[in-house]
Design a protein around this motif. Structure first.
Motif, short mmCIF file in Angstrom:
data_model
loop_
_atom_site.label_atom_id
_atom_site.label_comp_id
_atom_site.label_asym_id
_atom_site.label_seq_id
_atom_site.Cartn_x
_atom_site.Cartn_y
_atom_site.Cartn_z
N TYR A 10 38.58 -69.21 -20.68
CA TYR A 10 37.98 -68.89 -21.97
C TYR A 10 37.27 -70.12 -22.54
N ASP A 72 34.38 -56.98 -38.81
CA ASP A 72 33.87 -57.46 -37.53
C ASP A 72 34.65 -56.81 -36.41
N LEU A 74 35.82 -57.55 -32.30
CA LEU A 74 35.95 -58.62 -31.32
C LEU A 74 36.20 -58.04 -29.93
N ASP A 78 37.19 -63.54 -27.24
CA ASP A 78 37.15 -63.97 -28.64
C ASP A 78 38.51 -64.47 -29.11
N ALA A 132 33.68 -69.97 -34.00
CA ALA A 132 34.16 -68.60 -34.16
C ALA A 132 34.18 -68.19 -35.63
N GLU A 135 30.65 -67.33 -36.57
CA GLU A 135 30.30 -66.01 -36.01
C GLU A 135 30.96 -64.90 -36.82
N ARG A 136 32.21 -65.11 -37.24
CA ARG A 136 32.94 -64.12 -38.02
C ARG A 136 32.26 -63.91 -39.36
#
Length: 148
Positions: A10, A72, A74, A78, A132, A135-136
């Motif tokens: 990841y 959101d 995912l 993520d 992250a 992005e959220r």
């Protein structure tokens, strides 16, 4: 405990050394959830940092009338419960599975202690967590625009 190689798959863990991954894997575990299962609620203690291995998860907020609103969605790879490494270590949103879901759950208290004493690993992981979070926020903005 999970395999350190599982974490390395990841992006959040791509720049972390093999020794750091081995240690982090000692306080990490895989968990499976059925469809519709709440993984964590809003305003709860943020006890784990999660990585989605398989499946989809909706991040939600409960509005004034008690209705859950998805802010959101995912997918595999993520991170979830980002607040587990950011004071005051309390969730801002909840998470519910959209189907069968597998995650890696990393115990947040142990992760915070480790990262505090390992600056390079902490820097690399926190970079990914900030990305992250950004992005959220973008995802939340899109969802809010769609409901306006």
């Amino acid at each position: 405990m999970i395999s350190p190689e599982l974490l390395r798959r990841y992006p959040a863990f791509a720049n972390i050394t093999a020794d750091d991954l081995r240690f982090i894997s000692t306080f990490s575990e895989e968990r499976n959830y059925e469809e519709g299962r709440v993984i964590f609620e809003e305003r709860a203690p943020a006890s784990h940092l999660y990585v989605i291995v398989k499946g989809e998860v909706d991040i939600f907020s409960t509005v004034g009338n008690g209705k859950r609103t998805t802010v959101d969605s995912l997918i595999a790879g993520d991170l979830m419960q980002l607040s587990s490494v950011v004071p005051p270590f309390e969730t801002r949103f909840g998470a519910v599975t959209r189907g069968p879901t597998k995650v890696i759950a990393i115990r947040a208290g142990m992760l915070r202690d480790y990262l505090e004493n390992n600056a390079t690993a902490g820097f690399h992981l926190l970079q990914r967590i900030v990305e992250a979070m950004s992005e959220r926020l973008d995802g939340t903005r899109v969802q809010l625009a769609a409901t306006a």
